[in-house]
Design a protein around this motif. Sequence first.
Motif, mmCIF file in Angstrom:
data_model
loop_
_atom_site.group_PDB
_atom_site.id
_atom_site.type_symbol
_atom_site.label_atom_id
_atom_site.label_comp_id
_atom_site.label_asym_id
_atom_site.label_seq_id
_atom_site.Cartn_x
_atom_site.Cartn_y
_atom_site.Cartn_z
ATOM 1 N N LYS A 222 0.863 -1.186 0.000
ATOM 2 C CA LYS A 222 0.000 0.000 0.000
ATOM 3 C C LYS A 222 0.899 1.236 0.000
ATOM 4 O O LYS A 222 1.100 1.875 1.031
ATOM 5 N N PRO A 223 1.451 1.580 -1.159
ATOM 6 C CA PRO A 223 2.475 2.631 -1.207
ATOM 7 C C PRO A 223 1.911 4.037 -1.098
ATOM 8 O O PRO A 223 0.792 4.317 -1.535
ATOM 9 N N ALA A 224 2.707 4.902 -0.532
ATOM 10 C CA ALA A 224 2.412 6.329 -0.512
ATOM 11 C C ALA A 224 3.731 7.078 -0.600
ATOM 12 O O ALA A 224 4.774 6.569 -0.186
ATOM 13 N N VAL A 225 3.674 8.268 -1.160
ATOM 14 C CA VAL A 225 4.868 9.096 -1.314
ATOM 15 C C VAL A 225 4.850 10.184 -0.253
ATOM 16 O O VAL A 225 3.914 10.979 -0.188
ATOM 17 N N LEU A 226 5.891 10.190 0.586
ATOM 18 C CA LEU A 226 5.992 11.236 1.601
ATOM 19 C C LEU A 226 6.670 12.472 1.039
ATOM 20 O O LEU A 226 6.282 13.593 1.359
ATOM 21 N N SER A 227 7.691 12.262 0.209
ATOM 22 C CA SER A 227 8.356 13.431 -0.379
ATOM 23 C C SER A 227 9.171 13.025 -1.598
ATOM 24 O O SER A 227 9.599 11.883 -1.729
ATOM 25 N N ILE A 228 9.335 13.991 -2.477
ATOM 26 C CA ILE A 228 10.237 13.876 -3.622
ATOM 27 C C ILE A 228 11.043 15.162 -3.661
ATOM 28 O O ILE A 228 10.502 16.248 -3.474
ATOM 29 N N SER A 229 12.331 15.043 -3.902
ATOM 30 C CA SER A 229 13.163 16.233 -3.980
ATOM 31 C C SER A 229 14.055 16.164 -5.201
ATOM 32 O O SER A 229 14.276 15.109 -5.777
ATOM 33 N N GLU A 230 14.544 17.334 -5.604
ATOM 34 C CA GLU A 230 15.482 17.417 -6.715
ATOM 35 C C GLU A 230 16.343 18.649 -6.528
ATOM 36 O O GLU A 230 15.959 19.600 -5.849
ATOM 37 N N SER A 231 17.511 18.635 -7.108
ATOM 38 C CA SER A 231 18.411 19.776 -6.982
ATOM 39 C C SER A 231 17.774 21.005 -7.609
ATOM 40 O O SER A 231 17.137 20.932 -8.648
ATOM 41 N N ILE A 250 9.795 15.938 7.979
ATOM 42 C CA ILE A 250 10.494 16.163 6.722
ATOM 43 C C ILE A 250 11.017 17.583 6.666
ATOM 44 O O ILE A 250 10.257 18.549 6.737
ATOM 45 N N GLN A 251 12.333 17.697 6.553
ATOM 46 C CA GLN A 251 12.974 19.001 6.441
ATOM 47 C C GLN A 251 13.769 19.058 5.142
ATOM 48 O O GLN A 251 14.427 18.089 4.767
ATOM 49 N N ALA A 252 13.707 20.185 4.465
ATOM 50 C CA ALA A 252 14.440 20.347 3.211
ATOM 51 C C ALA A 252 15.889 20.690 3.520
ATOM 52 O O ALA A 252 16.309 21.837 3.424
ATOM 53 N N ASP A 253 16.657 19.669 3.930
ATOM 54 C CA ASP A 253 18.069 19.893 4.220
ATOM 55 C C ASP A 253 18.902 18.843 3.510
ATOM 56 O O ASP A 253 18.401 18.065 2.705
ATOM 57 N N GLU A 254 20.173 18.815 3.852
ATOM 58 C CA GLU A 254 21.076 17.915 3.129
ATOM 59 C C GLU A 254 20.802 16.445 3.420
ATOM 60 O O GLU A 254 21.266 15.564 2.696
ATOM 61 N N ASN A 255 20.064 16.143 4.477
ATOM 62 C CA ASN A 255 19.774 14.758 4.814
ATOM 63 C C ASN A 255 18.532 14.216 4.118
ATOM 64 O O ASN A 255 18.231 13.031 4.212
ATOM 65 N N LEU A 256 17.785 15.088 3.442
ATOM 66 C CA LEU A 256 16.564 14.640 2.792
ATOM 67 C C LEU A 256 16.904 13.790 1.569
ATOM 68 O O LEU A 256 17.591 14.253 0.657
ATOM 69 N N PRO A 257 16.447 12.538 1.520
ATOM 70 C CA PRO A 257 16.721 11.697 0.352
ATOM 71 C C PRO A 257 15.893 12.141 -0.848
ATOM 72 O O PRO A 257 14.964 12.947 -0.727
ATOM 73 N N ASP A 258 16.210 11.598 -2.003
ATOM 74 C CA ASP A 258 15.515 11.991 -3.225
ATOM 75 C C ASP A 258 14.036 11.617 -3.186
ATOM 76 O O ASP A 258 13.175 12.375 -3.638
ATOM 77 N N VAL A 259 13.747 10.436 -2.666
ATOM 78 C CA VAL A 259 12.357 9.989 -2.559
ATOM 79 C C VAL A 259 12.169 9.323 -1.199
ATOM 80 O O VAL A 259 13.021 8.529 -0.763
ATOM 81 N N VAL A 260 11.075 9.652 -0.525
ATOM 82 C CA VAL A 260 10.701 8.965 0.708
ATOM 83 C C VAL A 260 9.349 8.313 0.465
ATOM 84 O O VAL A 260 8.356 8.998 0.186
ATOM 85 N N LEU A 261 9.330 6.983 0.565
ATOM 86 C CA LEU A 261 8.101 6.214 0.393
ATOM 87 C C LEU A 261 7.709 5.588 1.721
ATOM 88 O O LEU A 261 8.539 5.430 2.623
ATOM 89 N N VAL A 262 6.464 5.216 1.829
ATOM 90 C CA VAL A 262 6.004 4.481 3.000
ATOM 91 C C VAL A 262 5.004 3.436 2.551
ATOM 92 O O VAL A 262 4.202 3.670 1.638
ATOM 93 N N ASP A 263 5.115 2.257 3.129
ATOM 94 C CA ASP A 263 4.135 1.200 2.889
ATOM 95 C C ASP A 263 3.192 1.185 4.087
ATOM 96 O O ASP A 263 3.587 0.858 5.205
#
Length: 355
Positions: A222-231, A250-263
């Motif tokens: 049961k996928p959901a998208v928490l965040s997507i980021s790009e340069s 979720i913070q827009a910093d250097e630790n934020l991955p490109d995509v965060v998903l959750v099942d």
Amino acid sequence: MSMPALLSRDLIRMRLQEIFPEGIDRRADLVSMVAASTIYTALYIGAIEGEDVWLGPKHVYRMTVDQAALTGDADRLGYIATIRRPNGEVAGQRWYQDTTRESIRDDTLREGLVVVGAVMMKTGLPTTSSKPRYALRADFAALFDPLLEGNALDTALSDWRSAKLNKGALARLAIVRQGAGQTADAVLVKFPNGETRLMSPGPSSEITRAVVEVFAIRFLAKPAVLSISESGNKVVQRDLALAQSVGLNIQADENLPDVVLVDLEPEHPLLVFVEVVASDGPVGVRRKAALEKLATGAGFPTEHVAFVTAYLDRSAGPFKKTVNSLAWGTYAWFAAEPEQLMMLSENTARLRGRP
């Protein structure tokens, strides 16, 4: 016996790169100079389907610069006769040494050209027999006709690929071509809940779209998208309400991955951090540690967190460049092979299960 016309090894290799573009499995072996040498030698001796002339690795590694330059029919027939003799040698500087026999036989022929339908094997020979057993398929040999040029060549190459490469290989080619293209159009990403977002054009966005539209659907119940980021636009989309409901800040910093998903299917949701690699930036040891800290800060135990590095294709440069830095306990996924998931297991007690 009338011998076929010859292209130079360099031109054969150039044609191989057109026949087997980026995205083909084992492409490095199929377009190598060794492959070009093997095809040149097969044409040189006339080892083509229907001629009852067969190529062995020794024909390739005993070929010399001087012999290859002798292209008359008599010279070529003489080479066949010479190599038939035990330890038969011809004058000149060799292309390769005897130690390349296994590489030519296994990497270039058996696991390469034979698999893609470019080369056939003679039946009835014992596996341990040293007798020559390979010949170019007639339709593949025809692609190296020196008179085949321009539009006629393009059509012939396209027709051969359509006829010989399986649906999976053709689909992989299409995905790689799409993802590698520098299109000027924005990339439209469709989320599991039906929402859409536009991302800047480029390979990273194409891989991100595949992660959201293909990976998430295939590997999460049961996928959901928490965040997507790009340069340049660090957070393209984030579902703050959903993130807060699972305790993730979720913070827009250097630790934020490109995509965060959750099942959302399991009783305790599974958090999936995905790094998209079009050139660099996989989930290495330090990156994994930073993401683990982010997850544990949100109350996610490590058994409910997964780390994925997403690539376009495992035969391309970005994966080869970064594979050594991938952290144990993570996954690698390739848009060109969407049904597969590479597991870098740190569990030495068993071969199956999560890494």
